[in-house]
Design a protein around this motif. Structure first.
Motif, PDB file in Angstrom:
ATOM      1  N   GLY A  22     -36.303   0.262  45.687  1.00 31.15           N
ATOM      2  CA  GLY A  22     -35.849   1.570  46.130  1.00 31.15           C
ATOM      3  C   GLY A  22     -35.137   2.350  45.040  1.00 31.15           C
ATOM      4  N   GLU A  23     -34.638   3.497  45.421  1.00 31.70           N
ATOM      5  CA  GLU A  23     -33.918   4.381  44.511  1.00 31.70           C
ATOM      6  C   GLU A  23     -32.423   4.088  44.569  1.00 31.70           C
ATOM      7  OE1 GLU A  23     -33.556   9.213  43.676  1.00 31.70           O
ATOM      8  OE2 GLU A  23     -34.095   8.469  45.655  1.00 31.70           O
ATOM      9  N   ALA A  24     -31.781   4.143  43.406  1.00 33.60           N
ATOM     10  CA  ALA A  24     -30.326   3.939  43.370  1.00 33.60           C
ATOM     11  C   ALA A  24     -29.642   4.990  44.243  1.00 33.60           C
ATOM     12  CB  ALA A  24     -29.828   4.030  41.933  1.00 33.60           C
ATOM     13  N   GLN A  25     -28.558   4.592  44.897  1.00 35.05           N
ATOM     14  CA  GLN A  25     -27.855   5.494  45.799  1.00 35.05           C
ATOM     15  C   GLN A  25     -26.365   5.527  45.476  1.00 35.05           C
ATOM     16  OE1 GLN A  25     -29.212   3.413  49.242  1.00 35.05           O
ATOM     17  NE2 GLN A  25     -27.385   2.146  49.402  1.00 35.05           N
ATOM     18  N   ILE A  26     -25.712   6.575  45.942  1.00 31.45           N
ATOM     19  CA  ILE A  26     -24.291   6.780  45.663  1.00 31.45           C
ATOM     20  C   ILE A  26     -23.425   6.013  46.663  1.00 31.45           C
ATOM     21  CG2 ILE A  26     -22.472   8.503  45.941  1.00 31.45           C
ATOM     22  CD1 ILE A  26     -23.530   8.691  43.261  1.00 31.45           C
ATOM     23  N   GLU A  27     -22.403   5.334  46.152  1.00 28.66           N
ATOM     24  CA  GLU A  27     -21.347   4.742  46.978  1.00 28.66           C
ATOM     25  C   GLU A  27     -20.014   5.174  46.363  1.00 28.66           C
ATOM     26  OE1 GLU A  27     -21.488   2.695  49.649  1.00 28.66           O
ATOM     27  OE2 GLU A  27     -23.542   1.893  49.700  1.00 28.66           O
ATOM     28  N   VAL A  28     -19.054   5.534  47.212  1.00 29.31           N
ATOM     29  CA  VAL A  28     -17.777   6.080  46.753  1.00 29.31           C
ATOM     30  C   VAL A  28     -16.674   5.064  47.009  1.00 29.31           C
ATOM     31  CG1 VAL A  28     -16.113   7.961  46.997  1.00 29.31           C
ATOM     32  CG2 VAL A  28     -18.578   8.418  47.216  1.00 29.31           C
ATOM     33  N   ASP A  29     -15.846   4.778  45.995  1.00 28.47           N
ATOM     34  CA  ASP A  29     -14.761   3.808  46.166  1.00 28.47           C
ATOM     35  C   ASP A  29     -13.541   4.461  46.815  1.00 28.47           C
ATOM     36  OD1 ASP A  29     -13.353   5.172  44.186  1.00 28.47           O
ATOM     37  OD2 ASP A  29     -13.846   3.756  42.598  1.00 28.47           O
ATOM     38  N   GLY A  30     -12.481   3.677  46.965  1.00 27.62           N
ATOM     39  CA  GLY A  30     -11.291   4.149  47.664  1.00 27.62           C
ATOM     40  C   GLY A  30     -10.568   5.280  46.965  1.00 27.62           C
TER      41      GLY A  30
END
Length: 572
Positions: free
Chosen positions: A253-261
Motif C-alpha cells: 500500500g501507500e505510506a500514510q500519515i500518523e500524528v504523535d502526541g
C-alpha cells in the motif's frame, strides 16, 4: 542509493557468469572480449539503475532471478554481437552450452516460481492469527455506532484548502482515520500536484484533521512543513526513501500519515518479507517503517511494537489481502477454483481498499469487512471479519446463527432506492449486533459526498429501516422500533434480566401482525416496558393502578423488554 545499487548488482550475477564464459572461450581475442564485456556491462548497468530507480523491485528470490534471466539473456546477445561470436555452431546448428543453459534455466525457474507460489498459499493462509466467534458483542451505551464517511470528510477538507499557504501548489493526500488523544479524526496531508510544484515548493505546508465522529465538525489545518512526502520526487519520495533503507522488504500500500502526541506527523509504511522462494507474505511477521518527513530518517518496527500513537501499522491494503487469503484459500488453491468448500469472498463496500477502519471500546483500530458466498446472485452475508490494525489478528464473526441476513451490497442498495429523486447513496455499511439483531448502519450521502442521514437496517428484514440525523438519536429510534416489533419483543441471550416492581401508571395495547403488544409505565419510573401477549396472555387486561412484579431486559434508551410479569389483581 544503497538499496538501488544493491538490487542492480544482484541482478548481474548471471551476466558475470556469462561474461566469464565468453572471456575463457575467446582466448585469442581476450582484449576484444574484455572490452565487449565492459561495454555491455556499462550499458546494461546504467539501464538497470534507471529501471530499479523507477520501479523499485524488492530484493526477493523470484524478483532477482527473473532480473538475472533478462539481463543475462540481453547481455549474452550483446556479447555475441560485439565479439562476432555465433550462437550456433556451423556443424550442428545447435545452441552452444551457455545459450542452452540460460534457456533451460528460464524454462525451469519462471514456471517454478508460479507453482511454488500456488503451494505457498496454504502457508500464507496458515500464517494468519485467527479467532472465530458466533456473534458480535452488542453496542454499549458509550460506543459510537459509526464514524463519518471519508467521502464527506474529504469534501469538507477540499473546501478548506484555501487556508493553505501557496495553495496552488497542493492537493489533498490520502485520508487516514486515527485517534489523537481522546478524539477519533481523519488526518490528511497536503501533497504536491506535480513535478514542477515540487521543484518550486520543495516542501509541503502541513496536514488537516477533521472529526470522524461529528458530522457537523469543520476541518482544522496544522502547519508542519514536510520535505519527504508521497508526492515528492527523487530521493525525497517516501516510497523510495523506505526502499533505499530496506530493499529486501516488500511494501504494502501507500505510506500514510500518523500524528504523535506533540502534533508531529510521520509517514508509516507497511512492510513484509515473503515466505520461502515466493513473494507471498508471512502474515505473522509484518513490519512498519516510520519516516521522519523533515529529515528522512527511517526506523523499522515489528507492527505490534510500533509506537502507541501509530493506530494503523498494518495498512488497509495489507488487511484487504489478508481477507482474501483467509476467505479464498481456506482449503488451498485448488479448492478456491473448483470445489469452493467453505470459501468466503470479501465484499467491496469498504472505504479503504475494500475494508472499513473502525475503533472498538478500548480505542483500538480494526478493519471491518463482510464476507459473502462465491455463488452468483446470492446477497446474504456469511459473516464478517475484524482485523486488528496493530497485530494483524483476524476475528471472524460467523453468521451461521443468523442465516439469511443481507450483505453490505444489499444494505447499500436499500439506501440507494430510498431516495432516487435526490440521488442520495449509501456509504460505509458496518454490521452491528443491536439488542440481539444483526443491523447494518449506513451513512447516507448526497452526490457531493455531504452527509445527510444515518440508516439503521435490520439485516434479516430489508423492510425494517430507520433513518435519523445523528448516530445516537437514530440508534434510540431503531431500538424503540425493535421493541414495538412483535418479532423482536424478547431479550437477548447476552443480557441479564433485572427485577422490577411497581404500580401501573399508563398502559396501551396495540395489535401488530395479529399479535397484541402491551406497553406501560410504572409510577416514578421513566422506562417504557413492552411485553408480548404471547408470553404473558393476562397482560392484555392490565389497567392503571395494578401492582406488578416483573423481570425485564433493561436497555440504555429507557426501554425494556419484559420476560415475565405477575399481576397482583389477576394472580388469584
Amino acid at each position: 542509493m544503497t538499496g538501488i545499487l544493491t538490487t542492480t548488482i544482484l541482478s548481474f550475477i548471471l551476466y558475470f557468469v556469462i561474461a566469464g564464459f565468453f572471456v575463457l572461450k575467446n582466448k585469442k581475442f581476450r582484449m576484444t572480449t574484455l572490452k565487449a564485456v565492459g561495454i555491455v556491462f556499462a550499458t546494461l548497468f546504467i539501464i538497470g539503475i534507471i529501471i530499479v530507480y523507477i520501479f523499485m523491485p524488492a530484493i526477493t528470490i523470484p524478483t532477482i532471478t527473473i532480473a538475472n534471466i533478462i539481463i543475462g539473456f540481453v547481455g549474452m546477445v550483446g556479447l555475441y554481437v560485439l565479439t562476432s561470436s555465433q550462437p550456433f555452431t556451423k556443424s550442428s546448428k545447435q545452441f552452444d552450452a551457455i545459450t542452452g543453459a540460460i534457456i533451460l534455466f528460464a524454462i525451469i525457474a519462471i514456471p517454478g516460481f508460479f507453482v511454488m507460489g500456488i503451494f505457498t498459499l496454504d502457508d500464507t493462509h496458515d500464517s494468519i492469527t485467527t479467532e472465530e466467534v458466533d456473534e458480535a458483542k452488542p453496542l454499549d451505551k458509550d460506543a459510537t455506532p459509526i464514524v463519518v464517511s471519508p467521502e464527506s470528510a474529504r469534501n469538507k477538507v477540499q473546501k478548506a484548502m484555501s487556508v493553505v499557504p501557496n495553495t496552488q501548489f497542493y492537493d489533498l493526500g490520502k485520508l487516514q482515520v486515527q485517534k489523537i488523544g481522546e478524539d477519533i479524526v481523519f488526518v490528511a496531508p497536503v501533497e504536491f500536484t506535480g513535478f514542477w510544484r515540487y521543484f518550486r515548493g520543495k516542501e509541503t505546508e502541513g496536514y488537516f484533521t477533521i472529526s470522524a465522529t461529528d458530522v457537523n465538525a469543520q476541518p482544522e489545518f496544522h502547519n508542519s512543513n514536510m520535505r519527504y512526502t508521497n508526492s515528492s520526487y527523487f530521493h525525497h519520495n517516501v516510497t523510495r526513501t523506505v526502499y533505499n533503507a530496506y530493499p529486501d522488504y516488500i511494501q504494502s500500500g501507500e505510506a500514510q500519515i500518523e500524528v504523535d502526541g506533540e502534533g508531529k506527523p510521520w509517514y508509516v509504511q507497511t512492510l513484509y518479507k515473503p515466505i520461502g522462494m515466493t513473494n507471498k507474505p508471512n502474515l505473522e511477521k509484518i513490519h512498519v517503517a516510520m519516516v521522519d518527513p523533515v529529515t528522512g530518517n527511517v526506523k523499522l518496527y515489528r507492527a505490534k511494537e510500533a509506537p502507541r500513537f501509530v493506530d494503523g501499522p498494518i495498512s488497509s491494503e495489507m488487511a484487504s489481502d489478508e481477507n482474501d487469503y483467509f476467505g479464498k484459500y481456506v482449503h488451498g488453491w485448488l479448492n478456491s477454483i473448483f470445489g469452493k468448500k467453505d470459501v468466503k469472498i470479501p465484499n467491496e463496500s469498504g472505504t479503504e481498499s475494500n475494508v472499513t477502519p473502525i475503533f472498538d471500546e478500548n480505542g483500538e483500530m480494526h478493519y471491518f469487512t463482510d464476507m459473502s458466498s462465491p455463488k452468483e446472485n446470492i446477497d446474504s452475508a456469511l459473516g464478517y471479519t475484524l482485523i486488528n490494525a496493530r497485530t494483524g489478528e483476524l476475528t471472524y464473526f460467523n453468521g451461521d446463527k443468523n442465516n439469511g441476513i443481507m450483505d453490505s451490497k444489499g444494505a447499500r442498495e436499500i439506501v440507494n432506492k430510498e431516495f432516487p429523486e435526490k440521488n442520495w447513496t449509501g456509504s460505509m455499511p458496518i454490521l452491528y449486533n443491536i439488542d440481539g439483531n444483526p443491523t447494518w448502519v449506513v451513512n447516507v450521502l448526497d452526490p457531493n459526498g455531504l452527509f445527510k442521514h444515518y440508516a439503521y437496517i435490520k439485516a434479516a428484514d430489508s423492510d425494517f429501516v430507520v433513518f435519523g440525523d445523528t448516530a445516537r438519536s437514530t440508534l434510540d429510534a431503531y431500538r424503540l422500533a425493535l421493541a414495538q416489533d412483535p418479532s423482536n419483543v424478547e431479550s437477548t441471550e447476552e443480557a441479564a434480566l433485572e427485577k422490577r416492581a411497581g404500580t401501573i401508571e399508563r398502559v396501551i395495547v396495540t395489535t401488530q401482525d395479529t399479535k397484541q403488544i402491551v406497553q406501560f409505565l410504572l409510577e416514578d419510573d421513566p422506562t417504557i416496558y413492552t411485553v408480548n401477549s404471547g408470553k404473558a396472555p393476562k397482560s392484555i387486561f392490565l389497567q392503571t393502578g395494578d401492582k406488578v412484579e416483573l423481570e425485564a431486559n433493561m436497555r440504555d434508551n429507557q426501554t425494556a423488554i419484559v420476560e415475565t410479569i405477575t399481576i397482583d389483581a389477576l394472580s388469584q
